[in-house]
Design a protein around this motif. Structure first.
Motif, PDB file in Angstrom:
ATOM      1  N   SER A  71      96.781  28.652  53.914  1.00 11.34           N
ATOM      2  CA  SER A  71      95.369  28.340  53.677  1.00 11.34           C
ATOM      3  C   SER A  71      94.498  29.536  54.035  1.00 11.34           C
ATOM      4  CB  SER A  71      94.981  27.127  54.524  1.00 11.34           C
ATOM      5  OG  SER A  71      93.599  26.992  54.551  1.00 11.34           O
ATOM      6  N   ALA A  72      94.820  30.177  55.147  1.00  9.63           N
ATOM      7  CA  ALA A  72      93.988  31.289  55.608  1.00  9.63           C
ATOM      8  C   ALA A  72      94.100  32.497  54.686  1.00  9.63           C
ATOM      9  CB  ALA A  72      94.393  31.662  57.029  1.00  9.63           C
ATOM     10  N   GLY A  74      94.211  34.245  51.525  1.00 11.21           N
ATOM     11  CA  GLY A  74      93.873  33.830  50.168  1.00 11.21           C
ATOM     12  C   GLY A  74      93.033  34.879  49.476  1.00 11.21           C
ATOM     13  N   LEU A  75      92.262  34.421  48.488  1.00 13.55           N
ATOM     14  CA  LEU A  75      91.397  35.359  47.778  1.00 13.55           C
ATOM     15  C   LEU A  75      90.436  36.038  48.739  1.00 13.55           C
ATOM     16  CD1 LEU A  75      90.452  33.230  44.664  1.00 13.55           C
ATOM     17  CD2 LEU A  75      92.116  35.063  44.815  1.00 13.55           C
ATOM     18  N   GLY A  76      90.164  35.348  49.850  1.00 18.16           N
ATOM     19  CA  GLY A  76      89.271  35.905  50.859  1.00 18.16           C
ATOM     20  C   GLY A  76      89.732  37.274  51.327  1.00 18.16           C
ATOM     21  N   TYR A 152      85.864  28.533  43.991  1.00 22.99           N
ATOM     22  CA  TYR A 152      87.125  29.214  44.319  1.00 22.99           C
ATOM     23  C   TYR A 152      88.114  29.050  43.156  1.00 22.99           C
ATOM     24  CZ  TYR A 152      90.568  30.929  47.757  1.00 22.99           C
ATOM     25  OH  TYR A 152      91.483  31.675  48.455  1.00 22.99           O
ATOM     26  N   PHE A 284      85.489  32.231  56.573  1.00 29.01           N
ATOM     27  CA  PHE A 284      86.069  32.019  55.251  1.00 29.01           C
ATOM     28  C   PHE A 284      87.556  32.371  55.287  1.00 29.01           C
ATOM     29  CE2 PHE A 284      87.155  33.160  50.893  1.00 29.01           C
ATOM     30  CZ  PHE A 284      86.496  32.202  50.151  1.00 29.01           C
ATOM     31  N   SER A 285      87.850  33.523  55.877  1.00 27.59           N
ATOM     32  CA  SER A 285      89.205  34.017  55.834  1.00 27.59           C
ATOM     33  C   SER A 285      90.159  33.165  56.681  1.00 27.59           C
ATOM     34  CB  SER A 285      89.219  35.466  56.294  1.00 27.59           C
ATOM     35  OG  SER A 285      90.426  36.051  55.960  1.00 27.59           O
ATOM     36  N   SER A 287      89.742  30.074  57.300  1.00 28.32           N
ATOM     37  CA  SER A 287      89.568  28.675  56.883  1.00 28.32           C
ATOM     38  C   SER A 287      89.060  27.813  58.032  1.00 28.32           C
ATOM     39  CB  SER A 287      90.866  28.047  56.367  1.00 28.32           C
ATOM     40  OG  SER A 287      91.521  28.852  55.456  1.00 28.32           O
TER      41      SER A 287
HETATM   42  N1  PHE Z   1      90.849  31.231  53.725  1.00 27.77           N
HETATM   43  C1  PHE Z   1      90.860  31.184  52.307  1.00 27.77           C
HETATM   44  C2  PHE Z   1      90.820  32.595  51.765  1.00 27.77           C
HETATM   45  O1  PHE Z   1      90.744  33.535  52.504  1.00 27.77           O
HETATM   46  C3  PHE Z   1      89.721  30.378  51.745  1.00 27.77           C
HETATM   47  C4  PHE Z   1      89.556  29.057  52.405  1.00 27.77           C
HETATM   48  C5  PHE Z   1      88.398  28.796  53.082  1.00 27.77           C
HETATM   49  C6  PHE Z   1      90.556  28.106  52.375  1.00 27.77           C
HETATM   50  C7  PHE Z   1      88.227  27.577  53.740  1.00 27.77           C
HETATM   51  C8  PHE Z   1      90.394  26.894  53.037  1.00 27.77           C
HETATM   52  C9  PHE Z   1      89.229  26.643  53.718  1.00 27.77           C
HETATM   53  O2  PHE Z   1      90.855  32.798  50.608  1.00 27.77           O
END
Ligand code: PHE
Length: 559
Positions: A71-72, A74-76, A152, A284-285, A287
């Motif tokens: 989850s953490a 990701g696109l972030g 997203y 964001f990154s 989560s």
């Molecule tokens: N952490 C994910 C990312 O970096 C985005 C995300 C945010 C997922 C919040 C879940 C909750 O892309």
């Protein structure tokens, strides 16, 4: 651009085995659409209410940590981080980013894990168990997750479009200008402003649809299905990024990019907007602040080890971000040198950075242009998929907890509504909406949730109660530093940066957007999130009462 439309989104453009590709893709989409349709029918006609359901559990702690890392990461890390860093002074950004990670990211990760494990419920229940009115903050977090997932998934939709355009990457990405044209005109069909929608573009629509179909199918398959998918979507992109990193670092000019990325620009540090952006990016990154980690940890038994799991998750994400930054900026440096421009100039693209400049940089590679293009976009897709389904799970589990819906029912409801609400993002004004909503939700909504979570645990529940509970099973004990952070430091810094940025925001509207669009789209979204959170937290369901009674009983027994 000769006959671009006919090429995009045709699997044939990948070129490996066009016929097989098309058959596999269309069969998969058909199969999943068919099962989505069946699910809708079942929901309409057959499903009955039931007694309270047994809570599902992750198979073991490793799967849980893997899900959290999925989850953490990701696109972030690869899409959002580079352009947010570039918008906030490049190298200046790493310092506030790491400060934010230590002072807010990790403490909040521990808070969210702790809340989920102790209450075995979603954010609304976890926070409501501390004090009923805090249910509102739980829903505020969950609906923020709902909101960001809407765009997203659109970014993942762009990624599908790019994947199918790899066949002629060397043409459309030949120069920075043509790559820009490809992204803004051929993919996004961008208009002049946020109110000029024109129409829903079918390629964007298809990308969005496939993304939702995939994450819906995964979430519907339950925790054991999710666990299997994670075995692929977590390690694989890490390997791909390492390949991209080696390629990047061995290019001439890589050092130009790395200098820009790594050398701190101290004067920028006095700007509170840079700090708020850093906190926003860390939330964001990792989560955190969305209730996602509360939901994921609520699927673990109450005696789960916690601080070490939180440290592993945060540390993995942070290392990956750093590596992804090296991979991206080294290639951008190569591009700056090869095309005789400066880093400042090429990093101005905002959310388009990964989609405009990076492909243009790849197209300048001496060999294997398409291979690296394919690698990059597959990496983005795999990175994003497990984050997107964690966001869907956050909302869907909360609905199941409140209304006692089955997993299939709540994931279908959320996926269908989110997909429909995502349609404005598939119009010509989509990018503007994405940019404005992302800015307001990330900078204000999530920061607000983070502040209240710290106050809820630090002051209302009591830092002492929380640390004692957590330390029972801890491999690394948390103590006075954690308490000091969540009671004073973290909420203090966050409140200060939020207020000072708000004042600046009023003086100069974000990125020069017209004030009416900032008010309607940005402030409007925040208001809607607040309104629906209020409604959901005030409407009491039978399940709410039962869950809260159950949680209180468990907590009483545990002493
Ligand atoms: N952490 C994910 C990312 O970096 C985005 C995300 C945010 C997922 C919040 C879940 C909750 O892309």
């Amino acid at each position: 651009m000769p006959n671009k439309k006919a090429v995009r989104f045709s699997p044939a453009s990948i070129g490996v085995s066009p016929f097989l590709n098309s058959v596999v893709l269309y069969a998969a989409v058909w199969y999943m659409s068919h099962s989505l349709f069946n699910q809708l029918l079942i929901m309409l006609y057959l499903e009955q209410g039931s007694d309270m359901r047994e809570r599902e559990h992750w198979k073991n702690r490793s799967i849980f940590i893997m899900a959290a890392i999925g989850s953490a990461i990701g696109l972030g890390n690869m899409w959002r981080f580079p352009y947010i860093a570039a918008q906030n002074g490049g190298g200046a950004f790493l310092v506030p980013y790491f400060v934010a990670l230590i002072t807010a990211g990790i403490p909040l990760m521990i808070i969210e894990y702790g809340l989920g494990i102790r209450t075995q419920g979603s954010a609304n229940i976890a926070l409501g168990a501390i004090k009923k009115p805090l249910r509102f903050i739980g829903w505020f977090a969950i609906l923020s997750a709902f909101t960001i997932n809407i765009y997203y998934c659109m970014v993942l939709g762009w990624t599908w479009n790019f994947l199918f355009d790899m066949g002629d990457l060397h043409q459309w990405a030949a120069t920075a200008a043509s790559s820009k044209k490809h992204f803004f005109n051929d993919i996004l069909h961008i208009s002049g402003g946020p109110w000029e929608f024109r129409k829903i573009h079918w390629q964007l629509f298809s990308g969005l649809f496939i993304t939702w179909l995939v994450i819906w199918a995964i979430i519907k398959s339950g925790l054991s299905g999710i666990g299997k998918i994670l075995l692929f979507t977590v390690p694989f992109p890490v390997i791909l990024v390492l390949i991209l990193l080696v390629r990047g670092l061995t290019l001439d000019g890589a050092s130009t990019g790395l200098n820009y990325y790594l050398s701190p620009n101290w004067p920028q540090l006095s700007n509170s907007k840079v700090w708020l952006a850093a906190y926003g990016q860390v939330f964001f990154s990792l989560s955190v602040g969305f209730g996602t980690m509360i939901t994921y940890s609520s699927f673990m038994p109450r005696d789960t080890e916690l601080p070490n799991s939180a440290a592993i998750t945060s540390f993995s994400n942070c290392c990956f971000s750093f590596l992804a930054g090296l991979a991206i900026f080294s290639v951008l440096g190569y591009f700056a040198v090869a095309s005789n421009t400066t880093m400042q100039e090429i990093t101005q693209g905002g959310p388009g950075l990964a989609f405009v400049v990076y492909p243009a940089a790849l197209a300048k590679l001496p060999i294997w242009i398409k291979f690296f293009g394919l690698l990059f976009f597959i990496t983005l897709l795999l990175l994003g998929i497990d984050s997107a389904f964690s966001l869907l799970e956050t909302v869907s589990a909360a609905l199941s907890d409140k209304f006692d819906f089955t997993r299939a029912k709540s994931s279908t409801i959320v996926a269908v509504i989110s997909f429909i609400m995502g349609l404005p993002f598939a119009t010509s004004a989509g990018l503007y909406w994405l940019d404005i909503i992302d800015h307001f939700v990330m900078s204000y909504a999530i920061t607000f949730v983070a502040i209240i979570q710290c106050i809820a645990v630090g002051w209302i529940l009591g830092a002492k109660t929380f640390t004692t509970e957590v330390n029972k099973n801890a491999e690394i004990k948390i103590g006075p530093i954690f308490t000091f952070m969540i009671k004073f430091l973290t909420p203090g810094i966050l409140t200060y940066t939020m207020i000072t940025s708000l004042i600046e925001e009023i003086k100069t509207p974000y990125e020069g957007y017209p004030l009416n669009s900032i008010l309607a789209i940005g402030i409007g979204t925040l208001s809607l999130i607040a309104l629906f959170s209020l409604i959901l937290s005030c409407v009491n369901t039978k399940n709410d009462e039962e869950r809260e009674a159950e949680v209180n009983k468990i907590l009483m027994e545990a002493g």
